[in-house]
Design an enzyme around this catalytic site. Structure first.
Site, PDB file in Angstrom:
ATOM      1  N   SER A 106      43.580  65.680  41.870  1.00  0.00           N
ATOM      2  CA  SER A 106      43.319  64.582  40.997  1.00  0.00           C
ATOM      3  C   SER A 106      43.838  64.044  39.845  1.00  0.00           C
ATOM      4  CB  SER A 106      42.248  64.630  40.429  1.00  0.00           C
ATOM      5  OG  SER A 106      41.836  65.687  39.546  1.00  0.00           O
ATOM      6  N   THR A 152      18.208  22.736  35.229  1.00  0.00           N
ATOM      7  CA  THR A 152      17.577  23.762  35.036  1.00  0.00           C
ATOM      8  C   THR A 152      17.676  23.814  37.027  1.00  0.00           C
ATOM      9  OG1 THR A 152      15.272  22.628  35.480  1.00  0.00           O
ATOM     10  CG2 THR A 152      15.698  24.519  33.199  1.00  0.00           C
ATOM     11  N   HIS A 153      17.936  24.712  37.370  1.00  0.00           N
ATOM     12  CA  HIS A 153      17.846  24.494  39.057  1.00  0.00           C
ATOM     13  C   HIS A 153      19.434  23.218  39.177  1.00  0.00           C
ATOM     14  CE1 HIS A 153      13.719  26.048  39.783  1.00  0.00           C
ATOM     15  NE2 HIS A 153      13.708  24.981  38.573  1.00  0.00           N
ATOM     16  N   SER A 213      48.510  24.127  44.275  1.00  0.00           N
ATOM     17  CA  SER A 213      47.671  24.909  45.296  1.00  0.00           C
ATOM     18  C   SER A 213      49.220  24.946  46.562  1.00  0.00           C
ATOM     19  CB  SER A 213      47.327  23.964  46.033  1.00  0.00           C
ATOM     20  OG  SER A 213      47.577  23.166  47.567  1.00  0.00           O
ATOM     21  N   LYS A 242      46.057  19.505  42.815  1.00  0.00           N
ATOM     22  CA  LYS A 242      45.311  20.287  42.303  1.00  0.00           C
ATOM     23  C   LYS A 242      46.026  21.444  41.469  1.00  0.00           C
ATOM     24  CE  LYS A 242      42.484  21.730  45.521  1.00  0.00           C
ATOM     25  NZ  LYS A 242      41.634  22.663  45.582  1.00  0.00           N
ATOM     26  N   GLU A 250      37.679  31.982  39.529  1.00  0.00           N
ATOM     27  CA  GLU A 250      37.704  32.995  40.483  1.00  0.00           C
ATOM     28  C   GLU A 250      37.374  34.964  40.188  1.00  0.00           C
ATOM     29  OE1 GLU A 250      39.527  30.137  42.900  1.00  0.00           O
ATOM     30  OE2 GLU A 250      38.296  28.996  42.098  1.00  0.00           O
ATOM     31  N   LYS A 269      35.957  60.138  37.783  1.00  0.00           N
ATOM     32  CA  LYS A 269      37.205  59.672  36.610  1.00  0.00           C
ATOM     33  C   LYS A 269      37.360  58.624  37.435  1.00  0.00           C
ATOM     34  CE  LYS A 269      37.925  64.067  36.397  1.00  0.00           C
ATOM     35  NZ  LYS A 269      36.208  64.261  36.946  1.00  0.00           N
TER      36      LYS A 269
END
Ligand code: ARG
Length: 464
Positions: A29, A161-162, A283, A289, A296, A331
């Protein structure tokens, strides 16, 4: 004494055959745990100091070992240390090198300890200092959020909300919600400190030791509060690992939520913010783009940190006491989670320093969806002697009317309103003003501009 004596595995007397090459590879390790070298050397220095104070080893040998260990630390820092897979892990790599540097006296170092307590001691020390590093990063992030919030106290946007427009809020209030989350994350990391402050060193393999060691001394010297209570528990306990991974996971979860939020706000449909060219990518085919890739990336990385938490829980789930090789994976898992989170906090910080709210678009979106309907209901309760439920019904009829006429609430005339609620007076028209609505939310924790100013002031004092 053969020339190559110090090259052999420590157990070569007992285990006669060389490990199969395959096992040597999986058994090692060192590539992962060499990150613990500083902690390992620090703990060994304190361990031999204690052994000599307790007259278990001589001062002369202690000094020799300490000198050798410091030399090893230098070698590692200067990248001159010969890490070897065949010595498995950081502990044995260091011990083997000590033999090469100072000869047989190195053999005294491992008196009254085992790798089982050694590894957790190192790992707890490492996790403690990494907890502080994360805390520092979170402070930077919170500071950035406070800066953006301070510039946007009067920036009005719809609260959702929603994901449907609900009530108008200040952008600063929205952002301060994340300050609360990251504050809780800081606490979550610190909650683990109590366990991290218990010293494992000296429980040896699993049952303690017959040597007259002083665990209180090593605890103090290494910055722990006290020694752990039970030797068997100590070598098998990885709760502090799970707690750390959980704290990382929840913090990642918050990073993922704000990332998703910003991705939505940056979408062409919402168009509430513009990301600077510094934090978008293009892109390969669509020349127009500008994609929010870093956000993300942050959302995606959260999956990995959750996975790490579950890996560790699963490793522990069926494990009897005490030490097993299974535990060695802890670890790799923790290092991965730490590195990912550390990096993700920096990235989020960078994004937050590089976006602009589209204020006019925020305001125009906030004026859609009848977001001041609750304000009207509240007004009817306060000034027209209605119960909230009755006021709710009257307001719903008014909203229906505006919807039928395809206009906003503030475009209804007093006459329109009076058709539904005859007692209404001119002052009702102020109710539909977004600023008035926000400012009326003066209850503690609400979105009124004054509340926000106070909250920012409070946090600014903490995060200078
Ligand atoms: N490298 C090992 C680990 O991280 C150290 C403990 C080894 N103990 C043992 N009994 N094999 O878990």
């Amino acid at each position: 004494m053969t020339k190559n004596k110090y090259n052999q595995a420590i157990w070569s007397k007992r285990i006669k055959k060389k490990s199969s090459l395959l096992f040597q590879q999986i058994g090692s390790s060192i590539d992962v745990d060499k990150r613990l070298f500083k902690e390992d050397i620090a703990a060994s220095l304190v361990h031999v100091e204690m052994l000599s104070r307790q007259k278990i080893i001589t001062t002369k040998i202690r000094n020799k070992i300490s000198k050798g260990l410091k030399k090893i630390e230098k070698e590692i820092l200067q990248k001159k240390f010969p890490f070897k897979k065949k010595y498995e892990d950081i502990h044995m790599n260091i011990e083997k090198r000590l033999f090469q540097l100072i000869g047989d006296d190195a053999g005294f170092m491992h008196t009254a300890r085992s790798r089982n307590d050694q590894v957790i001691t190192d790992f707890k020390l490492w996790t403690k200092s990494s907890t502080k590093k994360i805390d520092k990063k979170l402070n930077e992030l919170i500071n950035t959020i406070l800066k953006v919030a301070k510039n946007n106290i009067k920036t009005i946007m719809p609260g959702f909300t929603h994901l449907k427009n609900a009530q108008p809020v200040s952008l600063a209030h929205y952002l301060l919600a994340y300050v609360e989350m990251f504050e809780r994350d800081k606490k979550r990391f610190f909650n683990n400190l109590e366990s991290l402050n218990e010293n494992p060193l000296g429980v040896a393999a699993l049952s303690g030791t017959s040597f007259n060691i002083d665990r209180v001394f090593t605890s103090k010297k290494l910055g722990f509060k006290k020694p752990t209570n039970n030797s068997i528990d100590t070598v098998s306990d990885r709760d502090f690992v799970v707690d750390f991974l959980y704290a990382v996971s929840v913090c990642s979860l918050h990073i993922s939520r704000i990332s998703e939020e910003l991705i939505i706000w940056n979408s062409d449909g919402f168009n509430l913010i513009t990301l600077s060219d510094k934090v978008v990518t293009g892109s390969s085919i669509m020349p127009q783009k500008k994609n929010p890739d870093p956000l993300e990336y942050l959302r995606g990385k959260t999956g990995g940190t959750f996975g790490n938490l579950f890996s560790m829980l699963t490793i522990l789930k069926g494990l009897p006491l005490s030490y097993f090789k299974d535990l060695q994976d802890d670890k790799e898992i923790v290092f991965r989670s730490f590195d990912t989170l550390h990096n993700c906090i920096s990235i989020l910080n960078e994004v937050l320093n590089n976006f602009k709210p589209n204020k006019s678009r925020m305001l125009s979106l906030a004026s859609k969806g009848f977001v001041t309907a609750t304000d009207l209901a509240d007004y009817l309760v306060k000034y027209h002697n209605k119960s909230f439920r009755e006021a709710y019904q009257v307001t719903a009829s008014i909203v229906n009317d505006a919807e039928k006429k395809k206009i906003k609430l503030n475009q209804l005339s007093l006459k329109d309103l009076q058709k539904i609620e005859p007692n209404l007076k001119n002052d009702v028209l102020n109710i539909f003003d977004l600023k008035n609505s926000i400012n009326s939310k003066k209850s503690f924790g609400g979105t009124s501009f004054n509340n926000i100013k106070k909250m920012i002031g409070k946090y600014k004092k903490i995060y200078k």
